[in-house]
Design an enzyme around this catalytic site. Structure first.
Site, short mmCIF file in Angstrom:
data_model
loop_
_atom_site.label_atom_id
_atom_site.label_comp_id
_atom_site.label_asym_id
_atom_site.label_seq_id
_atom_site.Cartn_x
_atom_site.Cartn_y
_atom_site.Cartn_z
N ASP A 33 -13.94 -12.26 11.81
CA ASP A 33 -12.92 -11.53 11.03
C ASP A 33 -13.28 -10.05 10.94
O ASP A 33 -12.98 -9.38 9.95
CB ASP A 33 -12.76 -12.14 9.62
CG ASP A 33 -11.56 -11.58 8.86
OD1 ASP A 33 -10.70 -10.94 9.50
OD2 ASP A 33 -11.50 -11.78 7.64
N GLU A 36 -5.07 -14.88 9.59
CA GLU A 36 -5.84 -16.02 9.07
C GLU A 36 -5.02 -17.31 9.16
O GLU A 36 -5.56 -18.40 9.28
CB GLU A 36 -6.22 -15.79 7.60
CG GLU A 36 -7.52 -15.05 7.41
CD GLU A 36 -7.53 -13.69 8.03
OE1 GLU A 36 -6.57 -12.92 7.80
OE2 GLU A 36 -8.47 -13.38 8.77
N THR A 90 -3.44 -8.64 14.20
CA THR A 90 -2.37 -8.02 13.41
C THR A 90 -2.71 -6.56 13.08
O THR A 90 -3.86 -6.20 12.88
CB THR A 90 -2.11 -8.81 12.12
OG1 THR A 90 -3.34 -9.06 11.47
CG2 THR A 90 -1.41 -10.12 12.43
N LYS A 121 -14.80 -3.16 9.64
CA LYS A 121 -15.53 -4.20 8.90
C LYS A 121 -16.90 -4.49 9.47
O LYS A 121 -17.81 -4.88 8.75
CB LYS A 121 -14.72 -5.49 8.93
CG LYS A 121 -13.61 -5.58 7.91
CD LYS A 121 -13.06 -7.00 7.97
CE LYS A 121 -11.87 -7.22 7.08
NZ LYS A 121 -11.34 -8.60 7.29
N CYS A 166 -6.76 -18.63 -2.65
CA CYS A 166 -6.02 -17.97 -3.75
C CYS A 166 -6.65 -18.26 -5.11
O CYS A 166 -6.77 -17.37 -5.95
CB CYS A 166 -4.57 -18.45 -3.78
SG CYS A 166 -3.59 -17.87 -2.38
N ARG A 203 0.79 -1.23 0.00
CA ARG A 203 0.00 0.00 0.00
C ARG A 203 0.83 1.29 0.00
O ARG A 203 0.26 2.36 0.10
CB ARG A 203 -1.03 -0.04 1.13
CG ARG A 203 -2.18 -1.00 0.77
CD ARG A 203 -3.29 -1.06 1.80
NE ARG A 203 -2.86 -1.77 2.97
CZ ARG A 203 -2.87 -3.10 3.08
NH1 ARG A 203 -3.27 -3.88 2.09
NH2 ARG A 203 -2.45 -3.67 4.19
N TRP A 239 -10.01 -2.29 3.46
CA TRP A 239 -8.84 -1.41 3.67
C TRP A 239 -8.91 -0.14 2.82
O TRP A 239 -8.20 0.82 3.11
CB TRP A 239 -7.54 -2.16 3.34
CG TRP A 239 -7.47 -2.47 1.88
CD1 TRP A 239 -7.92 -3.60 1.27
CD2 TRP A 239 -6.99 -1.62 0.84
NE1 TRP A 239 -7.76 -3.49 -0.09
CE2 TRP A 239 -7.19 -2.29 -0.38
CE3 TRP A 239 -6.43 -0.34 0.82
CZ2 TRP A 239 -6.85 -1.72 -1.61
CZ3 TRP A 239 -6.09 0.22 -0.41
CH2 TRP A 239 -6.30 -0.48 -1.61
N ASN A 296 -8.35 -9.01 13.37
CA ASN A 296 -9.21 -10.07 13.87
C ASN A 296 -8.45 -11.12 14.68
O ASN A 296 -7.24 -11.15 14.70
CB ASN A 296 -9.91 -10.76 12.70
CG ASN A 296 -8.92 -11.32 11.69
OD1 ASN A 296 -8.44 -10.57 10.84
ND2 ASN A 296 -8.58 -12.59 11.78
CA CA Z 1 -8.57 -10.93 8.50
#
Ligand code: CA
Length: 706
Positions: free
Chosen positions: A320, A197, A255, A347, A629, A135, A408, A275
């Site tokens: 989350d 996660e 985190t 969120k 993914c 970012r 985000w 989360n």
């Molecule tokens: Ca997360």
């Protein structure tokens, strides 16, 4: 603020006397604090320490924006998500691309000045929950600072792009990654990380900008030991009693992967905490507890990392529901009184107005439809949860889901309109306990460990059900009044996962969206004033700067991130396109190259030979290990291979070579031999083959219908 301003002016004069040649990107805290005095530059992530993403520039405004055109563009060779905010100072632009690659451009002409590729090992990609994104950079005293995906914090010479120092900020044997931009306060580089996660313990660290020496570390959740010798030791005395069980075995989470803001007058650093790990509190902390400081905003002293206050948005989070979303600091009048507030739309769907001096909640109201709570009690500051919100009595189809009512993508606040502009979305999600009494949860180091039923969480395979899911996905630009906690206006989009925001004194808000349209709206009414087709999906926020009296608007374009990679079936096909940096100014008329045509060929498919039971087992393995993914139910977005179209899937040997033997580790696909036997890998292949046949039939039917 006059004292700071005077200092900044004195400094600028000194810099001129010293000769600007030696002062490339010579940013310090006083200059960031006085950013409004040089509005032509954009020298920190959110432009100012308060991160309003509001620019005082106004040459591009409601009347002139119709003449905005492309001044220059640069097509990026990387093919993953693009999330950076470029910084501009002294006519030079510094920005990042996927795989943490940094580039410097002449901000007026687009000429590439230097490029730095930190050579992130591509196998790091599987540690990143949400694409190999970055970012952006921070600037300080002639140097450029950025975090690399593999956990390094790197300082470059702003003039040459050469490495000054590089430090590893994480235990690289664990699934930590860095995607966020550093912030620099009083010579200290603040950097967090991601990985909740997969199973890590979150923290923020401060490094000396000059030497790269670590100065302090603040853990956001307790560890196995009562004391870590860290800046957080005192705060953990408060946090530890809110946890149960052996939470440290799966890291605990928390985190600090994106948001930070700083108030120089109060000397407080605000961080957004993520989360839990795993998501499911029943597994993470059996018997309950608030699990501090998950899903919280925490205020720290930047010199020492000492805890000052916290506000927890989602006590005992189980969905989350990170509070890592963009933090904005503003001074607004509420009930006739001037208040120093902190604004966040995390969120969980509530918009929070918090007193940033004390951490006390002023108000909270949901900005999107929510199902998990009815409201926030303003006396206790706690949400009032609905029945079965924690999916304790069976599946709960919840709103928001883990991708949030807002992710985000940064909001923007205009002090002129008093409104906050939120890139909001609606993505429901079915939460369910994994198997009977959590019996099936087993920590798998290196894989996703979220503690819910990942098969139920996947997307349906049949087209009619998928259509219904797609119809339920929504995205909107919301103009929100933080004083009255009401929506002033909104603009609907074709779906979720649209770009971050920029607000300007020209009375405009700029936003790109998933279909590739970059638009300007009247900040007061939401009326679209200008639009440009970038030919590619947009998630990054725009920024603006001025050189030689001309105002520019810059945008990084190219889709990616969590929703893109994990929910291909919900993705708007118009989001597929090149990754590029675009810069606009009034009167410019450059055209983009012709839109690339994408084609997907289905390879010759062998028959499916597995039993329905084996295919179901393959589907379960895929949902737990591969889907994050390659896309739920085998439907990928375009930057990570869609395995239904992959020649590898047509050959048992080739598939085993990739999945078990690690033949494609250099492309980012690590061996999954730790998690799958060769027979289980073959079940996954048979499941994918069954999807390929289904897709081939659909393609044939669509062709026949034309
Ligand atoms: Ca997360």
């Amino acid at each position: 603020m006059r004292r700071i301003s005077a200092l900044a002016v004195a400094f600028m004069a000194a810099a001129l006397l010293a000769g600007c040649g030696d002062k490339t990107a010579y940013i310090d805290g006083e200059r960031i604090a006085a950013a409004d005095e040089r509005p032509g530059d954009w020298i920190a992530h959110g432009r100012t320490y308060g991160e309003q993403r509001f620019s005082p520039l106004e040459k591009i405004n409601v009347s002139t924006v119709k003449d905005l055109g492309l001044a220059w563009s640069f097509d990026l060779p990387e093919n993953r998500g693009i999330e950076a905010t470029p910084l501009v100072v002294d006519g030079v632009m510094y920005t990042t691309s996927s795989w943490s690659i940094v580039r410097a451009f002449n901000a007026k002409t687009g000429e590439l000045i230097w490029e730095h590729d930190p050579q992130v090992p591509r196998k790091t990609g599987v540690k990143a929950c949400c694409d190999s994104v970055n970012r952006g950079v921070a600037l300080w005293k002639g140097r450029v600072y950025f975090g690399a995906l593999d956990g390094r914090l790197i300082s470059l010479d702003a003039k040459t792009g050469k490495v000054v120092w590089s430090v590893v900020t994480v235990d690289q044997s664990k699934p930590y990654t860095i995607t966020g931009a550093p912030r620099i306060i009083k010579g200290k580089v603040m950097i967090g990380n991601g990985g909740a996660e997969l199973g890590v313990r979150g923290y923020l660290s401060a490094y000396d900008a000059d030497s790269g020496k670590m100065l302090w570390r603040f853990y956001t959740v307790p560890g196995e030991k009562a004391v870590d010798g860290a800046a957080s030791d005192e705060a953990m005395k408060l946090a530890r009693p809110t946890w149960n069980g052996k939470f440290w075995e799966v890291g605990g989470g928390g985190t600090v992967w994106d948001s930070m803001a700083y108030d120089p007058e109060l000397d407080l650093l605000y961080i957004g905490v993520g989360n839990g790990s795993p998501w499911n509190r029943d597994i993470r902390s059996p018997g309950g507890g608030d699990n501090l400081f998950l899903s919280s905003v925490v205020a720290l002293k930047p010199d020492t990392g000492a805890y000052v206050w916290h506000y927890q948005t989602t006590p005992g989070e189980s969905w989350d529901y990170t509070a890592t979303q963009h933090i904005v600091l503003a001074d607004i009048t509420i009930g006739g009184k001037p208040r120093k507030v902190l604004l966040q739309a995390p969120k969980n769907g509530f918009f929070y107005v918090i007193d940033r001096v004390t951490g006390k909640l002023i108000s909270a109201k949901n900005y999107v439809p929510i199902s998990w709570a009815t409201h926030v009690d303003t006396v206790t500051g706690r949400p009032v949860e609905t029945a079965n919100a924690r999916y304790e009595k069976g599946m709960a189809l919840a709103m928001p889901g883990p991708l949030g009512g807002h992710n985000w993508m940064p909001m923007a606040f205009s002090p002129k309109t008093g409104l906050v502009y939120i890139p909001a979305q609606e993505i429901p999600f079915p939460y369910m306990q994994p198997g009977g009494a959590n019996a099936n949860f087993r920590y798998k180091p290196g894989a996703w460990n979220i503690g819910i039923d990942t098969v139920v969480a996947g997307l349906p395979d049949d087209e009619a059900a998928l259509k219904a899911v797609r119809a339920s996905l929504k995205g909107r630009l919301i103009a929100w009044d933080p004083v009255t906690q009401t929506e002033k206006w909104s603009v609907p989009y074709s779906g979720p996962w649209n770009g971050g925001l920029l607000a300007t004194a020209g009375g405009l808000v700029f936003q790109g969206n998933a279909t590739g349209e970059f638009a300007a709206f009247d900040a007061a009414t939401g009326k679209k004033a200008w639009a440009f087709d970038t030919q590619t999906g947009i998630v990054a926020p725009p920024m603006t700067y001025e050189i030689d009296g001309e105002q520019y608007v810059a945008l990084m374009a190219g889709w990616g991130g969590g929703f893109a990679v994990s929910a291909g079936a919900g993705v708007d096909p118009r989001s597929e396109g090149p990754r590029r940096l675009l810069v606009f100014k009034l009167g410019a008329k450059k055209a983009l190259p012709a839109r690339p045509v994408s084609t997907r060929e289905m390879p010759t498919l062998p028959p499916v030979t597995a039993t329905p039971q084996q295919i179901a087992a393959g589907a379960a393995s895929y949902a737990g290990l591969c889907s994050i993914c390659h896309g739920a139910s085998g439907v990928s977005e375009f930057s990570i291979p869609d395995l239904r179209y992959s020649a590898v899937t047509t050959s048992a040997d080739a598939f085993k070579g990739v999945v078990i033997d690690g033949d494609r580790v250099d492309a980012g696909m690590v061996s999954f031999a730790k998690f799958l036997t060769p027979a289980q890998a073959e079940e996954v292949r048979q499941y994918l083959l069954s999807l390929s046949h289904g897709q081939k039939a659909r393609m044939a039917a669509a062709k026949g219908a034309k």
